[in-house]
Motif scaffolding. Structure first.
Motif, PDB file in Angstrom:
ATOM      1  N   CYS A 226     -11.175  -2.203  13.978  1.00  0.00           N
ATOM      2  CA  CYS A 226     -10.240  -1.078  14.022  1.00  0.00           C
ATOM      3  C   CYS A 226     -10.988   0.243  14.089  1.00  0.00           C
ATOM      4  CB  CYS A 226      -9.298  -1.114  12.829  1.00  0.00           C
ATOM      5  SG  CYS A 226      -8.065  -2.421  12.934  1.00  0.00           S
ATOM      6  N   ASN A 227     -12.070   0.367  13.329  1.00  0.00           N
ATOM      7  CA  ASN A 227     -12.875   1.585  13.378  1.00  0.00           C
ATOM      8  C   ASN A 227     -13.451   1.801  14.778  1.00  0.00           C
ATOM      9  OD1 ASN A 227     -12.456   2.296  10.704  1.00  0.00           O
ATOM     10  ND2 ASN A 227     -14.263   1.205   9.986  1.00  0.00           N
ATOM     11  N   GLU A 228     -13.949   0.731  15.392  1.00  0.00           N
ATOM     12  CA  GLU A 228     -14.501   0.823  16.756  1.00  0.00           C
ATOM     13  C   GLU A 228     -13.441   1.275  17.753  1.00  0.00           C
ATOM     14  OE1 GLU A 228     -15.966  -3.062  17.694  1.00  0.00           O
ATOM     15  OE2 GLU A 228     -17.531  -2.981  16.163  1.00  0.00           O
ATOM     16  N   LEU A 229     -12.202   0.826  17.547  1.00  0.00           N
ATOM     17  CA  LEU A 229     -11.111   1.119  18.468  1.00  0.00           C
ATOM     18  C   LEU A 229     -10.429   2.461  18.177  1.00  0.00           C
ATOM     19  CD1 LEU A 229      -9.543  -2.445  18.466  1.00  0.00           C
ATOM     20  CD2 LEU A 229     -10.795  -1.374  20.361  1.00  0.00           C
ATOM     21  N   GLY A 230     -10.831   3.109  17.087  1.00  0.00           N
ATOM     22  CA  GLY A 230     -10.195   4.363  16.705  1.00  0.00           C
ATOM     23  C   GLY A 230      -8.791   4.164  16.149  1.00  0.00           C
ATOM     24  N   MET A 231      -8.555   2.994  15.579  1.00  0.00           N
ATOM     25  CA  MET A 231      -7.240   2.642  15.045  1.00  0.00           C
ATOM     26  C   MET A 231      -7.301   2.613  13.522  1.00  0.00           C
ATOM     27  SD  MET A 231      -5.185  -0.803  16.007  1.00  0.00           S
ATOM     28  CE  MET A 231      -3.536  -1.110  15.450  1.00  0.00           C
ATOM     29  N   ARG A 232      -6.324   3.215  12.895  1.00  0.00           N
ATOM     30  CA  ARG A 232      -6.240   3.169  11.428  1.00  0.00           C
ATOM     31  C   ARG A 232      -5.513   1.898  11.024  1.00  0.00           C
ATOM     32  NH1 ARG A 232      -7.044   8.253   8.743  1.00  0.00           N
ATOM     33  NH2 ARG A 232      -7.518   9.837  10.292  1.00  0.00           N
ATOM     34  N   VAL A 233      -5.881   1.384   9.846  1.00  0.00           N
ATOM     35  CA  VAL A 233      -5.222   0.178   9.350  1.00  0.00           C
ATOM     36  C   VAL A 233      -4.868   0.375   7.881  1.00  0.00           C
ATOM     37  CG1 VAL A 233      -7.395  -1.009   8.811  1.00  0.00           C
ATOM     38  CG2 VAL A 233      -5.342  -2.336   9.205  1.00  0.00           C
ATOM     39  N   VAL A 234      -3.658  -0.024   7.531  1.00  0.00           N
ATOM     40  CA  VAL A 234      -3.188  -0.003   6.147  1.00  0.00           C
ATOM     41  C   VAL A 234      -3.066  -1.465   5.725  1.00  0.00           C
ATOM     42  CG1 VAL A 234      -1.313   0.684   4.599  1.00  0.00           C
ATOM     43  CG2 VAL A 234      -1.888   2.119   6.562  1.00  0.00           C
ATOM     44  N   GLY A 235      -3.698  -1.816   4.621  1.00  0.00           N
ATOM     45  CA  GLY A 235      -3.658  -3.185   4.150  1.00  0.00           C
ATOM     46  C   GLY A 235      -5.018  -3.838   4.328  1.00  0.00           C
ATOM     47  N   PRO A 236      -5.136  -5.132   4.139  1.00  0.00           N
ATOM     48  CA  PRO A 236      -4.076  -6.101   3.867  1.00  0.00           C
ATOM     49  C   PRO A 236      -3.489  -5.954   2.466  1.00  0.00           C
ATOM     50  CG  PRO A 236      -6.226  -7.173   3.766  1.00  0.00           C
ATOM     51  CD  PRO A 236      -6.458  -5.742   4.194  1.00  0.00           C
ATOM     52  N   ASN A 237      -2.516  -6.795   2.210  1.00  0.00           N
ATOM     53  CA  ASN A 237      -1.761  -6.786   0.949  1.00  0.00           C
ATOM     54  C   ASN A 237      -0.975  -5.497   0.796  1.00  0.00           C
ATOM     55  OD1 ASN A 237      -2.789  -9.293   0.143  1.00  0.00           O
ATOM     56  ND2 ASN A 237      -4.588  -8.338  -0.751  1.00  0.00           N
ATOM     57  N   CYS A 238      -0.345  -5.069   1.850  1.00  0.00           N
ATOM     58  CA  CYS A 238       0.385  -3.816   1.848  1.00  0.00           C
ATOM     59  C   CYS A 238       1.863  -4.079   2.126  1.00  0.00           C
ATOM     60  CB  CYS A 238      -0.188  -2.900   2.929  1.00  0.00           C
ATOM     61  SG  CYS A 238       0.698  -1.363   3.074  1.00  0.00           S
ATOM     62  N   MET A 239       2.713  -3.408   1.411  1.00  0.00           N
ATOM     63  CA  MET A 239       4.150  -3.544   1.636  1.00  0.00           C
ATOM     64  C   MET A 239       4.662  -2.527   2.656  1.00  0.00           C
ATOM     65  SD  MET A 239       5.091  -6.108  -0.076  1.00  0.00           S
ATOM     66  CE  MET A 239       6.861  -5.951  -0.029  1.00  0.00           C
ATOM     67  N   GLY A 240       3.765  -1.727   3.199  1.00  0.00           N
ATOM     68  CA  GLY A 240       4.142  -0.730   4.183  1.00  0.00           C
ATOM     69  C   GLY A 240       3.768   0.657   3.717  1.00  0.00           C
ATOM     70  N   VAL A 241       4.375   1.641   4.313  1.00  0.00           N
ATOM     71  CA  VAL A 241       4.128   3.041   3.949  1.00  0.00           C
ATOM     72  C   VAL A 241       5.458   3.713   3.668  1.00  0.00           C
ATOM     73  CG1 VAL A 241       1.955   3.231   5.198  1.00  0.00           C
ATOM     74  CG2 VAL A 241       4.085   3.738   6.373  1.00  0.00           C
ATOM     75  N   PHE A 242       5.412   4.787   2.911  1.00  0.00           N
ATOM     76  CA  PHE A 242       6.615   5.500   2.518  1.00  0.00           C
ATOM     77  C   PHE A 242       6.338   6.978   2.551  1.00  0.00           C
ATOM     78  CE2 PHE A 242       9.281   7.453  -0.760  1.00  0.00           C
ATOM     79  CZ  PHE A 242      10.530   7.025  -0.362  1.00  0.00           C
ATOM     80  N   SER A 243       7.212   7.737   3.128  1.00  0.00           N
ATOM     81  CA  SER A 243       7.079   9.181   3.162  1.00  0.00           C
ATOM     82  C   SER A 243       8.275   9.798   2.446  1.00  0.00           C
ATOM     83  CB  SER A 243       7.041   9.684   4.615  1.00  0.00           C
ATOM     84  OG  SER A 243       7.058  11.101   4.627  1.00  0.00           O
ATOM     85  N   THR A 244       7.994  10.701   1.516  1.00  0.00           N
ATOM     86  CA  THR A 244       9.090  11.350   0.792  1.00  0.00           C
ATOM     87  C   THR A 244       9.570  12.602   1.525  1.00  0.00           C
ATOM     88  OG1 THR A 244       7.524  12.609  -0.558  1.00  0.00           O
ATOM     89  CG2 THR A 244       8.308  10.490  -1.429  1.00  0.00           C
ATOM     90  N   GLY A 245       8.889  12.977   2.586  1.00  0.00           N
ATOM     91  CA  GLY A 245       9.302  14.130   3.358  1.00  0.00           C
ATOM     92  C   GLY A 245      10.621  13.868   4.070  1.00  0.00           C
ATOM     93  N   SER A 246      11.327  14.940   4.371  1.00  0.00           N
ATOM     94  CA  SER A 246      12.613  14.792   5.036  1.00  0.00           C
ATOM     95  C   SER A 246      12.619  15.644   6.291  1.00  0.00           C
ATOM     96  CB  SER A 246      13.742  15.222   4.107  1.00  0.00           C
ATOM     97  OG  SER A 246      14.963  15.192   4.801  1.00  0.00           O
ATOM     98  N   ALA A 247      13.129  15.083   7.375  1.00  0.00           N
ATOM     99  CA  ALA A 247      13.247  15.833   8.618  1.00  0.00           C
ATOM    100  C   ALA A 247      14.453  16.760   8.557  1.00  0.00           C
ATOM    101  CB  ALA A 247      13.373  14.866   9.794  1.00  0.00           C
ATOM    102  N   HIS A 248      15.346  16.535   7.616  1.00  0.00           N
ATOM    103  CA  HIS A 248      16.554  17.348   7.492  1.00  0.00           C
ATOM    104  C   HIS A 248      16.469  18.192   6.224  1.00  0.00           C
ATOM    105  CE1 HIS A 248      18.258  14.867  10.612  1.00  0.00           C
ATOM    106  NE2 HIS A 248      17.850  13.797   9.931  1.00  0.00           N
ATOM    107  N   THR A 249      16.766  19.449   6.363  1.00  0.00           N
ATOM    108  CA  THR A 249      16.739  20.333   5.183  1.00  0.00           C
ATOM    109  C   THR A 249      18.093  20.930   4.939  1.00  0.00           C
ATOM    110  OG1 THR A 249      15.977  22.150   6.561  1.00  0.00           O
ATOM    111  CG2 THR A 249      14.313  20.883   5.358  1.00  0.00           C
TER     112      THR A 249
END
Length: 60
Positions: free
Chosen positions: A37-60
């Motif tokens: 992934c580093n060679e390809l310029g790709m970021r990786v989250v995990g293993p053993n990850c349930m995903g990602v979460f953002s608390t930001g909101s596009a609507h205000t």
């Protein structure tokens, strides 16, 4: 990951377990995946990850 990067994917999430925490072979596979992934310029989250979460909101 290689195919995903070739398709233009910039970030991958590995939900599954069974890598470094399971065996030396799993640790090698995990290290190889991260190195690739580093060679390809790709970021990786995990293993053993349930995903990602953002608390930001596009609507205000």
């Amino acid at each position: 990951m290689t195919e995903a990067a070739a398709a233009g994917v910039k970030v991958g999430i590995v939900f599954t377990a069974g890598f470094a925490e399971m065996s030396d072979d799993g640790a090698r596979i995990q290290q190889d995946m991260v190195a690739r992934c580093n060679e390809l310029g790709m970021r990786v989250v995990g293993p053993n990850c349930m995903g990602v979460f953002s608390t930001g909101s596009a609507h205000t």
